[in-house]
Design an enzyme around this catalytic site. Structure first.
Site, PDB file in Angstrom:
ATOM      1  NE  ARG A  67      -9.134   5.152 -10.421  1.00  0.00           N
ATOM      2  CZ  ARG A  67      -8.427   4.088 -10.777  1.00  0.00           C
ATOM      3  NH1 ARG A  67      -8.600   2.962 -10.128  1.00  0.00           N
ATOM      4  NH2 ARG A  67      -7.566   4.145 -11.785  1.00  0.00           N
ATOM      5  CG  LEU A 112      -4.018   3.512  -8.618  1.00  0.00           C
ATOM      6  CD1 LEU A 112      -4.719   4.822  -8.287  1.00  0.00           C
ATOM      7  CD2 LEU A 112      -4.599   2.384  -7.795  1.00  0.00           C
ATOM      8  CB  SER A 113      -5.469  -1.518 -13.139  1.00  0.00           C
ATOM      9  OG  SER A 113      -4.268  -2.254 -13.193  1.00  0.00           O
ATOM     10  CB  ALA A 114      -8.826   1.074 -16.255  1.00  0.00           C
ATOM     11  CE1 TYR A 168      -6.363  -2.753  -9.395  1.00  0.00           C
ATOM     12  CE2 TYR A 168      -6.959  -0.450  -9.715  1.00  0.00           C
ATOM     13  CZ  TYR A 168      -6.004  -1.421  -9.469  1.00  0.00           C
ATOM     14  OH  TYR A 168      -4.683  -1.055  -9.307  1.00  0.00           O
TER      15      TYR A 168
END
Length: 440
Positions: free
Chosen positions: A117, A142-144, A148
């Protein structure tokens, strides 16, 4: 065009949360003391007539706000996404997601472990890459990780499927999906901001050139285009799997469904719920609410000077050349030979070597709270009841220091496919072609 808008918010939100949390902790302690006091009096036989009812009323009065406060906290956690502890590296973050049941299938776990990540963060923000938090800088988002994880599990990905990512952002999710789809899948992304599309292409190029995971998996390379996902050309192909990374308004639900093949799955934030919609027939649908979330809404299309919308043309469904198909087949055969050699040698398959040798620690459960107004504030607060393990942690640390040599370093992972290809009696140009001209 991703999920959560903003990165920091005034400290007032954080201060209010701290106060609320401390009040909940104090109320919980008070309730427990009252319960213990009632038990002591009952055991000693000193409870007077009518006193039990008074004690019960006091306990109920103390416990009720505690439970309400805890429910409120849990509601905030689930809505904003994020309830696992931070990791020291990518593998430890995945361990935490597995432990919390966000990652539940082997395919999804392998994809998360294969792509670091932190590689999708800007260099100055990489220290936050392994926290279960959303990240935004300018248009990059970026989402948590827990969000995802839920998305990947809900999509039920299989090799050979077609996938459309609406609001593809950095390409992190699309790259993980590509590891599961394999070389005969379709992997397309639409991103609103051209600078983010360029950023995603750079990250994809870096992954292909440098990551050993590219050789461990049969990869379906994503293709990204710039445009508003609400303006996709009506003559585009439908997809087996569709994900939208921005909040979808109710009036756009039918539009999103129209992108899906029969038997396909659509995952999107709909009315503040991460929603899974399965198309079971030409006009039949099954809907399942996964969890409460808060995403920034889809940005509405802008009319051009001529008054017409700018239609987004998705990449064509390319037919692979015979030469490319031969490369895929040869690489697949070599992987089977490597696996068989490993089985014959030690009785089991190749084991994934961890990137780092991590210390054995007892992790404290941490909860990530993300407040969302016009911007985002993130706070990470530990449960005080877990702090009694500090002595055990210190003892384990001393034991490890006594048994581990000071100069011990983790062994680098071995790229067996690359070594095998380079050892073949083939011309160098052909070897490099089989390796996709990668740097290492």
């Amino acid at each position: 065009m991703g999920g959560i808008r903003g990165q920091k918010a005034p400290g007032l939100h954080g201060w209010l949360w701290e106060v609320t949390w401390r009040i909940c902790q104090w109320a919980r302690t008070l309730g427990r003391r009252l319960l213990r006091r009632r038990k002591i009096l009952t055991d000693a036989g000193t409870t007077l007539p009518g006193r039990a009812d008074q004690d019960a009323a006091r306990v109920k009065a103390a416990v009720t706000p505690v439970r309400m406060g805890e429910q409120l906290c849990l509601s905030v956690i689930s809505r904003m996404g994020g309830a696992v502890s931070a990791g020291e590296d990518n593998d430890e973050l995945i361990d935490n997601l597995k432990e919390a049941q966000y990652i539940r299938s082997e395919l999804v776990e392998q994809a998360f472990r294969a792509i670091d990540r932190a590689d999708y963060y800007l260099e100055e923000f990489k220290e936050n890459a392994y926290k279960d938090l959303a990240w935004k800088h300018g248009n990059i988002h970026l989402s948590a990780p827990c969000i995802y994880s839920e998305v990947m599990e809900a999509l039920d990905l299989q090799p050979g499927l077609s996938f459309l990512n609406l609001g593809s952002g950095t390409g992190y999710l699309s790259s993980m999906v590509g590891l599961i789809l394999g070389p005969f899948g379709v992997n397309h992304g639409v991103e609103l901001h051209s600078d983010v599309t360029e950023y995603a292409k750079q990250k994809l190029d870096f992954f292909i050139r440098t990551s050993d995971s590219f050789d461990k998996f049969d990869f379906c390379e994503p293709s990204f285009v710039t445009g508003n996902c609400l303006e996709i050309s009506p003559d585009c192909s439908q997809y087996d799997r569709v994900y939208c990374g921005a909040g979808v308004q109710k009036e756009h639900e039918e539009y999103m469904k129209s992108l899906l093949k029969v038997g396909g799955i659509l995952v999107m934030p709909l009315e503040e719920k991460l929603t899974k919609i399965t198309r079971t027939g030409p006009s039949a649908w099954e809907t399942k609410k996964i969890l409460a979330v808060s995403f920034a809404p889809l940005i509405q299309p802008c009319q051009s000077e001529s008054g017409k919308s700018r239609l987004v043309q998705l990449p064509p469904l390319a037919v692979r050349s015979l030469q490319d198909l031969a490369r895929i087949a040869i690489r697949g055969t070599i992987k089977k030979v490597i696996h068989q050699e490993a089985v014959n040698k030690n009785g089991n398959g190749l084991k994934n070597t961890p990137r780092f040798k991590r210390r054995r620690v007892r992790r404290r459960r941490l909860e990530t709270i993300v407040f969302l107004d016009k911007e985002v504030f993130a706070s990470r607060i530990s449960n005080p009841s877990d702090d009694n393990s500090s002595g055990d942690l210190e003892e384990e640390r001393r034991e490890e220091e006594a048994t581990t040599p000071p100069d011990a370093k983790p062994e680098p992972p071995v790229n067996f496919l690359r070594e095998k290809v380079l050892s073949l009696p083939l011309p160098d140009p052909l070897k490099y072609y089989l390796l996709y001209y990668r740097e290492k």
